[in-house]
Scaffold this motif. Structure first.
Motif, short mmCIF file in Angstrom:
data_model
loop_
_atom_site.label_atom_id
_atom_site.label_comp_id
_atom_site.label_asym_id
_atom_site.label_seq_id
_atom_site.Cartn_x
_atom_site.Cartn_y
_atom_site.Cartn_z
N PHE A 146 44.07 31.70 33.04
CA PHE A 146 42.62 31.70 33.43
C PHE A 146 41.91 32.79 32.44
N LEU A 147 40.59 32.72 32.50
CA LEU A 147 39.88 34.08 31.68
C LEU A 147 40.18 35.20 32.18
N SER A 148 40.53 36.33 31.14
CA SER A 148 40.54 37.54 31.51
C SER A 148 42.08 37.79 31.82
N GLN A 149 43.16 36.92 31.62
CA GLN A 149 44.33 37.14 32.10
C GLN A 149 44.89 38.17 31.12
N PRO A 150 45.61 39.22 31.80
CA PRO A 150 46.28 40.11 30.72
C PRO A 150 47.45 39.32 29.94
N LEU A 151 48.05 40.08 29.00
CA LEU A 151 49.08 39.56 28.14
C LEU A 151 49.80 41.00 27.94
N ILE A 152 51.33 40.90 27.97
CA ILE A 152 52.02 42.02 27.26
C ILE A 152 52.99 41.36 26.38
N GLY A 156 54.62 46.64 25.57
CA GLY A 156 53.17 47.12 26.27
C GLY A 156 52.23 45.77 26.16
N ILE A 157 51.13 46.34 26.62
CA ILE A 157 49.97 45.41 26.73
C ILE A 157 49.37 44.77 25.26
N ILE A 158 49.19 43.60 25.31
CA ILE A 158 48.51 42.89 24.01
C ILE A 158 47.34 42.67 23.96
N GLY A 159 46.55 42.23 25.11
CA GLY A 159 45.24 42.08 25.25
C GLY A 159 44.99 41.07 26.34
N GLN A 160 43.96 40.28 26.35
CA GLN A 160 43.57 39.45 27.53
C GLN A 160 43.00 38.28 26.98
N VAL A 161 42.99 37.24 27.74
CA VAL A 161 42.78 35.84 27.38
C VAL A 161 40.96 35.87 27.36
N GLY A 226 39.22 48.68 36.80
CA GLY A 226 38.34 47.49 36.17
C GLY A 226 39.02 45.93 36.62
N GLY A 227 40.11 46.11 37.44
CA GLY A 227 40.56 44.92 38.04
C GLY A 227 41.10 43.72 36.89
N VAL A 228 41.49 44.18 35.73
CA VAL A 228 41.82 43.02 34.93
C VAL A 228 43.37 43.53 34.58
N PHE A 229 43.64 44.66 34.10
CA PHE A 229 44.91 45.02 33.77
C PHE A 229 45.55 45.78 34.81
N LEU A 268 52.03 36.50 30.32
CA LEU A 268 50.79 36.34 30.80
C LEU A 268 51.11 36.87 32.09
N LEU A 269 50.31 37.54 32.78
CA LEU A 269 50.85 38.25 33.96
C LEU A 269 49.64 37.69 34.89
N GLU A 270 50.04 37.44 36.27
CA GLU A 270 48.97 36.91 37.21
C GLU A 270 49.42 37.57 38.70
#
Length: 273
Positions: A146-152, A156-161, A226-229, A268-270
């Protein structure tokens, strides 16, 4: 004048005498073995002549055997070379698969919360635009992305969808100039905003006052704001601090802990409801 050799017994008599002598010699040799030593002497005398007579045949046979052996060696060498190349190719594939397996294990063993659903995705392509830092992964809405889903990754953290289709998704890396992530210092819990610089391995900390306690080597983790990561994931390490009083804010740069230029697999994290 008559020839000397015309005298003597007639031809019939000579033939009869020769036949009788032959029969006598055969009987003597067969029954009494009287000519064994003579036969051995004659065989010994004739053996060099026999060897010389057989020498051309032996040389031809030896040459043929040598050519056959050489051809067999060449064919065997080709066969072994092919086998070596095939084995080398399999070994290279094994090494790649082994490294990928280690990466997957590290991803699956990443410190993700128990109530966090994990989706492993593989890199498909990298954006060629030099002014953006984006990648495409092989997971989409069919996989629950889904949109804004975080990735690692495992570091560490890579970014977001940022865009999602049915079978793939576009990811905005934390180094992109349009990306920002709330972070905090692991050493003293001071919060910052890390913004992408547009470079491969650099982010800026925005609006850092000169009086803020921050130093080179400080590890920055996601703050969870921010509720994303989700909170507590490594983001970057401070590499440069310049508190020039001539500027309104201090200049602070950090290097992402994720290997953004060597991404192969991502997670991807959810957060499950």
């Amino acid at each position: 004048m008559e020839a000397i050799f015309s005298r003597g017994p007639s031809l019939n008599n000579r033939l009869a005498i020769a036949i009788v002598l032959s029969i006598i010699l055969i009987v003597v040799d067969n029954k009494l073995d009287g000519f064994q030593s003579t036969r051995m002497f004659l065989n010994s005398l004739m053996s060099p002549l026999q060897y010389i007579a057989n020498l051309p045949s032996l040389m031809l046979n030896a040459s043929a055997d040598q050519l056959t052996s050489q051809q067999q060696l060449l064919e065997e060498n080709k066969r072994l070379t092919r086998q070596m190349l095939l084995a080398s190719e399999k070994l290279q594939r094994f090494d790649v698969l082994s490294r990928e397996n280690e990466e997957l294990r590290e991803l699956l063993d990443a410190p993700v919360s128990r109530n966090m659903r994990k989706i492993v995705a593989e890199l498909m392509s990298v954006d060629r635009n030099p002014y953006s830092r984006q990648i495409v992964i092989n997971k989409g809405t069919l996989d629950g992305v889904f949109l804004s889903q975080p990735l690692i990754d495992d570091s560490g953290i890579i970014g977001q969808v940022m865009e999602v289709s049915t079978t793939n998704s576009r990811v905005l890396l934390i180094t992109d100039v349009t990306h920002s992530i709330p972070v905090r210092s692991l050493r003293n819990n001071i919060r910052f905003i890390a913004t992408g610089s547009g470079g491969k391995n650099e982010v800026f900390l925005e609006h850092v006052a000169h009086s803020v306690d921050i130093a080179v080597g400080d590890v920055l983790v996601s703050s969870g704001l921010g509720g994303v990561f989700p909170a507590g994931y490594p983001v970057a390490k401070v590499t440069y601090v310049d508190k020039d009083e001539g500027r309104e804010f201090a200049r602070v740069t950090a290097e992402p802990l994720a290997e953004l230029d060597r991404i192969k697999y991502t997670l991807l994290l959810e957060l499950n409801p």
